[in-house]
Design a protein around this motif. Structure first.
Motif, PDB file in Angstrom:
ATOM      1  N   LYS A 179       0.818  -1.208   0.000  1.00  0.00           N
ATOM      2  CA  LYS A 179       0.000   0.000   0.000  1.00  0.00           C
ATOM      3  C   LYS A 179       0.859   1.269   0.000  1.00  0.00           C
ATOM      4  N   GLN A 180       0.326   2.295  -0.623  1.00  0.00           N
ATOM      5  CA  GLN A 180       1.040   3.548  -0.843  1.00  0.00           C
ATOM      6  C   GLN A 180       1.522   4.183   0.458  1.00  0.00           C
ATOM      7  N   ASP A 235      -1.954   2.452  -4.647  1.00  0.00           N
ATOM      8  CA  ASP A 235      -2.849   3.489  -4.152  1.00  0.00           C
ATOM      9  C   ASP A 235      -4.270   3.035  -4.468  1.00  0.00           C
ATOM     10  N   ARG A 236      -5.084   2.841  -3.428  1.00  0.00           N
ATOM     11  CA  ARG A 236      -6.437   2.307  -3.634  1.00  0.00           C
ATOM     12  C   ARG A 236      -7.251   3.165  -4.587  1.00  0.00           C
ATOM     13  N   ALA A 252      -5.874  -8.420   0.269  1.00  0.00           N
ATOM     14  CA  ALA A 252      -5.630  -6.967   0.322  1.00  0.00           C
ATOM     15  C   ALA A 252      -5.209  -6.489   1.708  1.00  0.00           C
ATOM     16  N   THR A 253      -6.001  -6.756   2.725  1.00  0.00           N
ATOM     17  CA  THR A 253      -5.671  -6.322   4.081  1.00  0.00           C
ATOM     18  C   THR A 253      -5.524  -7.530   4.994  1.00  0.00           C
ATOM     19  N   ARG A 282     -11.118   0.120   8.256  1.00  0.00           N
ATOM     20  CA  ARG A 282     -11.031   0.829   6.980  1.00  0.00           C
ATOM     21  C   ARG A 282     -11.709   2.178   7.050  1.00  0.00           C
TER      22      ARG A 282
END
Length: 255
Positions: free
Chosen positions: A69-70, A91-92, A118-119, A246
């Motif tokens: 992730k960014q 970057d989402r 993803a997470t 989130r």
């Protein structure tokens, strides 16, 4: 020397592993192709699981370029290291940019590491299929690269979400590399992701079943899966906790 930063970081990781006395066992590393583009798809349970997933690369003379992730790239120290290791920022809000970078890396014959969940999964088992992203499948279909599933278990006991950090020595960490998954004729990203998900679920379950340090009292062990009588959140509860986290993160960014 190319990838000097990466090789120095690997050495630092090994020093950390020895300091913590981690008992890391990697099985099946020979299933990672020694050349050509590869998509490595792993489960995600810890902030540092990339360190153990990445161990499958050097064992085959390769390095894994992780998609991360960014926000990690934005931090001064970690960002400089990640860029020096040629990892790929995600970057989402601009996912296509990361996809193009990953595509280029695969076209150059690199190994690209992806977390389809993803997470971090707070249940410490693979998330439900509905929560698994199709990025690994899209890249595999676009480049012809095989997907190599990598399951790991135990590293979440060292450092994971919820402020869980343990410096206790001797924690067992197991890594299992699966057979490469190649897209079938006419198979789309949805179907390929479903196959990948099923394989990762089975591999993680295999590691849990065979874990050498099972808790004496599972119901009190926060790190042991609810499906095995542990105190970790059940998948549905974990999903709600993920969503709450989130939303807090988005609020902090002014989203």
């Amino acid at each position: 020397m190319r990838d000097l930063t990466y090789r120095l970081v690997i050495r630092a990781c090994h020093v950390l592993f020895r300091t913590l006395g981690l008992k890391i066992d990697v099985a099946g590393a020979d299933r990672l192709p020694k050349s050509g583009p590869v998509v490595v798809a792993a489960n995600h349970s810890s902030f540092i699981d990339f360190m153990v997933v990445g161990e499958v690369g050097p064992a085959r003379g390769r390095l894994v370029r992780f998609m991360a992730k960014q926000s990690v790239f934005d931090a001064p120290v970690s960002g400089q290291l990640l860029r020096g290791m040629h990892h790929i920022p995600v970057d989402r809000a601009h996912g296509a940019t990361a996809a193009r970078a990953a595509y280029r890396a695969l076209q150059e014959g690199e190994v690209v590491g992806i977390y389809p969940e993803a997470t971090i999964g707070r249940a410490f088992v693979v998330k439900d299929r509905a929560d698994v992203k199709r990025g690994a499948a899209y890249l595999a279909l676009a480049t012809g690269a095989p997907i190599v599933p990598v399951a790991h278990w135990g590293v979440h006991r060292v450092f994971t979400v919820g402020g869980r950090v343990s410096l206790r020595r001797g924690t067992a960490v197991q890594v299992l590399v699966g057979d490469p998954i190649v897209a079938l004729p006419g198979e789309d990203a949805e179907a390929l992701t479903t196959r990948l998900h099923a394989v990762l679920v089975e591999m993680v379950e295999q590691l849990v079943e065979g874990y050498p340090q099972k808790p004496a009292e599972p119901h009190t062990a926060w790190w042991w899966p609810a499906s095995h009588g542990g105190a970790a959140p059940a998948p549905q509860e974990a999903r709600l906790l993920d969503e709450e986290a989130r939303l807090r993160a988005d609020a902090g960014r002014g989203a």
